[in-house]
Design an enzyme around this catalytic site. Structure first.
Site, PDB file in Angstrom:
ATOM      1  CG  PHE A 153       7.933  17.262  58.740  1.00 50.87           C
ATOM      2  CD1 PHE A 153       7.566  16.015  59.230  1.00 50.87           C
ATOM      3  CD2 PHE A 153       6.958  18.045  58.136  1.00 50.87           C
ATOM      4  CE1 PHE A 153       6.257  15.547  59.111  1.00 50.87           C
ATOM      5  CE2 PHE A 153       5.649  17.580  58.016  1.00 50.87           C
ATOM      6  CZ  PHE A 153       5.305  16.339  58.497  1.00 50.87           C
ATOM      7  CE  LYS A 157      15.987  25.289  55.889  1.00 47.07           C
ATOM      8  NZ  LYS A 157      14.979  24.726  56.848  1.00 47.07           N
ATOM      9  CD  GLU A 186      11.713  24.838  60.261  1.00 48.23           C
ATOM     10  OE1 GLU A 186      12.481  24.580  59.312  1.00 48.23           O
ATOM     11  OE2 GLU A 186      10.543  25.247  60.109  1.00 48.23           O
ATOM     12  CB  SER A 228       3.972  22.842  51.751  1.00 42.37           C
ATOM     13  OG  SER A 228       4.709  24.019  51.995  1.00 42.37           O
ATOM     14  CB  CYS A 285       4.836  13.637  48.839  1.00 39.50           C
ATOM     15  SG  CYS A 285       6.129  12.631  48.117  1.00 39.50           S
ATOM     16  CD  GLU A 301       0.335  17.503  51.088  1.00 37.25           C
ATOM     17  OE1 GLU A 301       0.725  18.663  51.235  1.00 37.25           O
ATOM     18  OE2 GLU A 301       1.053  16.580  50.656  1.00 37.25           O
TER      19      GLU A 301
HETATM   20  P1  NAD Z   1       7.368  23.022  54.322  1.00 37.99           P
HETATM   21  O1  NAD Z   1       7.078  23.585  52.971  1.00 37.99           O
HETATM   22  O2  NAD Z   1       6.678  23.621  55.488  1.00 37.99           O
HETATM   23  O3  NAD Z   1       8.943  23.113  54.647  1.00 37.99           O
HETATM   24  C1  NAD Z   1       9.907  22.587  53.772  1.00 37.99           C
HETATM   25  C2  NAD Z   1      11.206  23.363  53.934  1.00 37.99           C
HETATM   26  O4  NAD Z   1      10.987  24.724  53.568  1.00 37.99           O
HETATM   27  C3  NAD Z   1      11.750  23.372  55.354  1.00 37.99           C
HETATM   28  O5  NAD Z   1      13.151  23.206  55.303  1.00 37.99           O
HETATM   29  C4  NAD Z   1      11.373  24.746  55.873  1.00 37.99           C
HETATM   30  O6  NAD Z   1      12.304  25.266  56.804  1.00 37.99           O
HETATM   31  C5  NAD Z   1      11.354  25.606  54.621  1.00 37.99           C
HETATM   32  N1  NAD Z   1      10.333  26.663  54.660  1.00 37.99           N
HETATM   33  C6  NAD Z   1       9.132  26.625  55.289  1.00 37.99           C
HETATM   34  N2  NAD Z   1       8.449  27.759  55.076  1.00 37.99           N
HETATM   35  C7  NAD Z   1       9.222  28.536  54.285  1.00 37.99           C
HETATM   36  C8  NAD Z   1       9.058  29.829  53.706  1.00 37.99           C
HETATM   37  N3  NAD Z   1       7.960  30.545  53.913  1.00 37.99           N
HETATM   38  N4  NAD Z   1      10.059  30.324  52.958  1.00 37.99           N
HETATM   39  C9  NAD Z   1      11.176  29.610  52.741  1.00 37.99           C
HETATM   40  N5  NAD Z   1      11.390  28.370  53.248  1.00 37.99           N
HETATM   41  C10 NAD Z   1      10.428  27.840  54.008  1.00 37.99           C
HETATM   42  O7  NAD Z   1       7.085  21.446  54.209  1.00 37.99           O
HETATM   43  P2  NAD Z   1       7.074  20.372  55.383  1.00 37.99           P
HETATM   44  O8  NAD Z   1       5.855  20.582  56.215  1.00 37.99           O
HETATM   45  O9  NAD Z   1       8.375  20.318  56.038  1.00 37.99           O
HETATM   46  O10 NAD Z   1       6.914  19.014  54.534  1.00 37.99           O
HETATM   47  C11 NAD Z   1       5.680  18.472  54.153  1.00 37.99           C
HETATM   48  C12 NAD Z   1       5.336  18.837  52.734  1.00 37.99           C
HETATM   49  O11 NAD Z   1       6.352  18.355  51.844  1.00 37.99           O
HETATM   50  C13 NAD Z   1       4.048  18.185  52.264  1.00 37.99           C
HETATM   51  O12 NAD Z   1       3.295  19.125  51.539  1.00 37.99           O
HETATM   52  C14 NAD Z   1       4.511  17.057  51.365  1.00 37.99           C
HETATM   53  O13 NAD Z   1       3.606  16.651  50.381  1.00 37.99           O
HETATM   54  C15 NAD Z   1       5.735  17.668  50.760  1.00 37.99           C
HETATM   55  N6  NAD Z   1       6.621  16.653  50.217  1.00 37.99           N
HETATM   56  C16 NAD Z   1       6.671  16.504  48.872  1.00 37.99           C
HETATM   57  C17 NAD Z   1       7.450  15.512  48.306  1.00 37.99           C
HETATM   58  C18 NAD Z   1       7.492  15.336  46.813  1.00 37.99           C
HETATM   59  O14 NAD Z   1       8.310  14.583  46.329  1.00 37.99           O
HETATM   60  N7  NAD Z   1       6.618  15.991  46.052  1.00 37.99           N
HETATM   61  C19 NAD Z   1       8.210  14.678  49.139  1.00 37.99           C
HETATM   62  C20 NAD Z   1       8.156  14.862  50.523  1.00 37.99           C
HETATM   63  C21 NAD Z   1       7.355  15.869  51.047  1.00 37.99           C
END
Ligand code: NAD
Length: 491
Positions: free
Chosen positions: A151, A175, A178, A228, A283, A384
């Site tokens: 997000f 994808k 959401e 994450s 991040c 985090e």
């Molecule tokens: P998230 O892991 O909750 O969701 C990311 C994506 O995965 C979304 O599209 C979501 O629909 C999908 N998703 C969520 N749960 C899932 C599951 N159980 N099974 C399959 N798909 C699933 O992450 P978020 O809250 O949207 O984003 C924040 C996180 O992203 C933070 O931890 C941040 O550090 C990380 N991030 C990392 C970087 C990097 O380069 N390392 C860059 C940006 C964000």
């Protein structure tokens, strides 16, 4: 309110899923849209993969110089619509308009870098590896590629992958999160104007169900994930078990060392920008600040001064530097971590928990927060937080500080502020993190460099952006050929 559509085979089509999730403005809880969310979004994947597989057939044999031409047009369209897309980012994600514009700029820079794919894909050739024998390596596309994005950077992260994937001759399915699908919907309206085969680039909605369908589909050959750590690990394991190439960027906990020789005022401002930019939902946000040696309280005062002046509010309002966090649950979780840290003995130098913004009383706002004397094994230090929270620590030597940096399970970014070349060099060499900042607060690699990450911040081998992306989105073929000189004598 209509439900958002998928973009499949060059058309906007309804999802097979009837259930939806609200897309919400985090500054005031206004429902902006409804996105398909549920079990049947998995069926949409089947449709998108079929379209992508069909588009691939001619595209992979299209000359690379032709494949990059639509990217020049995409760059132009993104620039023309930068403000409009930035406003959407601010509305659904919460960050300030200035931050949203900068985010799109980073996306555009990746489109520009991917325009160099004809050179970046060039082969390696060795003549006469044995008498009359030459050998060379070519790069070919891998097939249908999919990206699952988080997000917090809805307008940038898909571009770490998308332009490289198609320039390398693949087709692509995105994808988005959401929570923030509107930004990419607008971008896909622009993509729709490009001269590309139908089905080459597709967008589908959903959460776990659509992701699992992508991970299990045999025609999807590569998965790029950012999100994450727990989900990144899962994606990597399930995708790899299904024989796919996977790059999965995870979460972070970024330390910053401040040496006694650093310029305290400048350093504090840069650190505050790093911790509080995007309300800490980045991040590469600094989180644990380690003051080494005797700063005589100066660093504490300077950090408080730099932090307390950050203007918090709705990101479209003039002069706003920091927006809300993404959801009320996120706000509660962050405030809970602060409360627990205080219960464990931490002192609050700045408490942003009772933030109320005029006109946006229901928004998920937390103002800049700073804690000191924090338990080293507590959540504040180890987990985090993804919010505007800083922990200030004090250590005696750079060696202790680097050991502390390296204890953390994550490894996304580590920074040092110093005027000593030797300190900087020692740190650069010993810190266990993929992105290193020296007198830099947000060590975000430019598009021509890989967006790195170590330990629990990354699963896989090749990262997004630049040459790594070219390598990820191609498979190598090594050709060895013999042309004996005896054969030429016949003519
Ligand atoms: P998230 O892991 O909750 O969701 C990311 C994506 O995965 C979304 O599209 C979501 O629909 C999908 N998703 C969520 N749960 C899932 C599951 N159980 N099974 C399959 N798909 C699933 O992450 P978020 O809250 O949207 O984003 C924040 C996180 O992203 C933070 O931890 C941040 O550090 C990380 N991030 C990392 C970087 C990097 O380069 N390392 C860059 C940006 C964000």
């Amino acid at each position: 309110m209509d439900t958002l559509k998928n973009y499949i085979n060059g058309k906007w089509v309804e999802s097979q899923e009837n259930s939806t999730v609200d897309v919400v403005n985090p500054a005031n809880q206004e429902v902006l849209a409804k996105a398909p969310f549920g079990r049947k979004t998995g069926n949409d994947v089947q449709e998108a993969v079929s379209a992508a597989a069909k588009a691939l057939k001619d595209w992979k044999d299209t000359p690379v110089m032709k494949r990059v031409q639509p990217l020049y047009k995409l760059k132009q369209l993104l620039e023309e619509h930068q403000d409009e897309i930035a406003e959407l980012i601010t509305l659904e994600c919460g960050k300030s308009f200035v931050e949203s514009k900068a985010e799109i700029q980073r996306g555009i820079e990746n489109v520009e870098t991917a325009c160099a794919t004809p050179t970046l894909m060039q082969s390696e050739f060795s003549e006469n590896v044995a008498t009359g024998i030459d050998e060379f390596m070519i790069r070919q596309p891998i097939g249908v590629c999919a990206c699952i994005s988080p997000f917090n950077f809805p307008g940038m992260i898909p571009f770490w992958f998308l332009p490289y994937a198609i320039a390398c001759g693949n087709s692509f399915i995105l994808k988005p999160s959401e929570k923030v699908p509107l930004t990419m919907i607008r971008v896909f309206e622009l993509i729709d104007q490009l001269d590309l085969p139908s089905g080459l680039i597709n967008l589908i909605h959903g959460g776990k169900e659509s992701v699992d369908a992508l991970l299990d589909h045999p025609e999807v050959k590569a998965i790029s994930f950012v999100g994450s750590t727990s989900v990144a690990r899962y994606i990597y394991q399930r995708g790899a078990a299904n024989g796919k190439r996977v790059q999965a960027q995870g979460g972070a906990k970024n330390p910053v060392i401040v040496m006694p020789d650093a310029d305290i005022e400048m350093t504090s401002k840069i650190i505050a920008d790093s911790v509080y930019g995007c309300a800490g939902q980045r991040c590469l946000a600094a989180s644990n600040i380690i003051a080494v040696g005797d700063h005589g309280g100066m660093i504490r005062d300077a950090l408080v001064e730099a932090a307390k002046n950050k203007t918090t509010g709705f990101g479209m309002d003039a002069g706003i530097e920091m927006g809300p966090v993404i959801t009320p649950e996120s706000k509660r979780r962050i405030e809970g971590i602060i409360a627990q840290g205080v219960a464990e003995g931490a002192g609050l130098l700045l408490d942003g928990r009772k933030a109320s913004i005029d006109g946006y009383e229901t928004g998920n706002f937390i103002k800049p927060t700073i804690l000191e004397n924090v338990a080293l094994d507590g959540e504040l230090i180890m987990a985090e937080i993804f919010g505007p929270v800083m922990s200030l620590l004090h250590m005696e030597t750079i060696a202790q500080a680097i050991d502390f940096v390296n204890q953390n399970n994550y490894g996304n970014m580590a920074c040092i502020f110093t005027t000593s070349g030797l300190n900087a060099r020692t740190f650069r060499n010993r810190a266990d993190a993929g992105n290193i900042g020296i007198n830099i607060g947000v060590a975000a690699p430019m598009a021509q460099f890989p967006f790195s990450g170590w330990n629990d911040s990354f699963f896989g081998d090749l990262h997004g952006q630049g040459r790594h992306a070219i390598e990820f989105f191609t498979q190598t073929k090594v050709v060895i050929e013999r042309w004996p000189s005896e054969w030429t004598r016949k003519f």
